[in-house]
Design an enzyme around this catalytic site. Sequence first.
Site, PDB file in Angstrom:
ATOM      1  N   SER A 179      16.522 -12.502 106.711  1.00  0.00           N
ATOM      2  CA  SER A 179      17.890 -12.018 106.617  1.00  0.00           C
ATOM      3  C   SER A 179      18.313 -11.460 107.978  1.00  0.00           C
ATOM      4  O   SER A 179      18.030 -12.060 109.014  1.00  0.00           O
ATOM      5  CB  SER A 179      17.999 -10.969 105.507  1.00  0.00           C
ATOM      6  OG  SER A 179      19.327 -10.549 105.336  1.00  0.00           O
TER       7      SER A 179
ATOM      8  N   TYR B 120      28.989 -13.405 108.932  1.00  0.00           N
ATOM      9  CA  TYR B 120      27.544 -13.598 109.082  1.00  0.00           C
ATOM     10  C   TYR B 120      26.791 -12.564 108.246  1.00  0.00           C
ATOM     11  O   TYR B 120      25.917 -12.907 107.440  1.00  0.00           O
ATOM     12  CB  TYR B 120      27.153 -13.473 110.553  1.00  0.00           C
ATOM     13  CG  TYR B 120      25.666 -13.540 110.804  1.00  0.00           C
ATOM     14  CD1 TYR B 120      24.966 -14.738 110.652  1.00  0.00           C
ATOM     15  CD2 TYR B 120      24.961 -12.409 111.205  1.00  0.00           C
ATOM     16  CE1 TYR B 120      23.602 -14.800 110.887  1.00  0.00           C
ATOM     17  CE2 TYR B 120      23.593 -12.463 111.445  1.00  0.00           C
ATOM     18  CZ  TYR B 120      22.921 -13.665 111.286  1.00  0.00           C
ATOM     19  OH  TYR B 120      21.568 -13.711 111.515  1.00  0.00           O
TER      20      TYR B 120
ATOM     21  N   LYS C 261      24.482 -13.109 104.737  1.00  0.00           N
ATOM     22  CA  LYS C 261      23.110 -12.628 104.634  1.00  0.00           C
ATOM     23  C   LYS C 261      22.978 -11.630 103.482  1.00  0.00           C
ATOM     24  O   LYS C 261      21.991 -11.643 102.736  1.00  0.00           O
ATOM     25  CB  LYS C 261      22.695 -11.966 105.945  1.00  0.00           C
ATOM     26  CG  LYS C 261      22.473 -12.929 107.103  1.00  0.00           C
ATOM     27  CD  LYS C 261      21.243 -13.787 106.885  1.00  0.00           C
ATOM     28  CE  LYS C 261      20.856 -14.551 108.157  1.00  0.00           C
ATOM     29  NZ  LYS C 261      19.646 -15.394 107.968  1.00  0.00           N
TER      30      LYS C 261
END
Length: 304
Positions: free
Chosen positions: A151, A165, A169
Amino acid sequence: MQALMDPTATYTIPARPLTWLITGCSSGFGLALARVARSQGHRVIATSRNPAKTPELVAEFNGAEGCRWETLDIDSPDSGALIQKLEEEEGTPIDVLVNNAGWALYGAAEHFTEEEVRRQFDTLLFAPFRLTRAAVPYMRARNFGIVVNISSASSLASIPAMSIYGGAKAALDAVMKTFALEVKDFNVRMLQVNPGTFDTGMTNQLQYQAAAVDAPYADKAVGRMLAYMKSGKAELKGDVQKGVQAMYDVIMGVGPAGEGRLNEPLLPLGIGPAHFLSAQAKQAQRTLEAFGELSKSVDKVPSA
């Protein structure tokens, strides 16, 4: 809280070399972890989207006993077919799946297009989820398996320019926490790794939203972060080799980092993630102090 940690879970690892399938092995964490696992006597199936770009790495792994390199486009809807082929046609059990491959899209949240958001989520959420769904039935049948999801620190904190982003994650983190609870009774373990800034080469491959950042943002948090990342001077504090060694130890439950810690579901790597987790704990405590009693009072039968 059970979704974050289940102290009642017990995991065992067979005393034999394991077969690892690692995505994104052309550089960075994927390559480094593949080499560490191989050096410890495990069989490694290294993968990348375009092996022709790294012929020396392909030769390195194809020439190592029990190891090989495979082509894998994780964004393909058929990516799980590789696991099915290995398991059913070749009789190769995937003991450890490492979902590592990915890319990052930076920009102001206001300016992202829906298409850009979907592309980021396709790679960072749907792709690893697809591979995990393909691998878990075989792991369940053998009553053993490990899934490792690489992650990011950005899923633990709000960082300007990283909304999509970090959001992708964080979505993967949330899905896998529950997935882990559903498969723990089959001796299938899932580990979430949240690295900070490491020199994996990822900063050279960052992508940026198509829209220009509006003037009001230019000298604010988003604009400053984008300028910093584009400058090529971003400070990368993490040591890749130290990071992957710690990762390997925790995956296998060995060494000073991993012994006796197979139940731990989350591994922060770097000063940043450790700081973010500490800040989360403090914020959670403040929230409970402010609204804990209010929260409990709205149930039909308020509890003590």
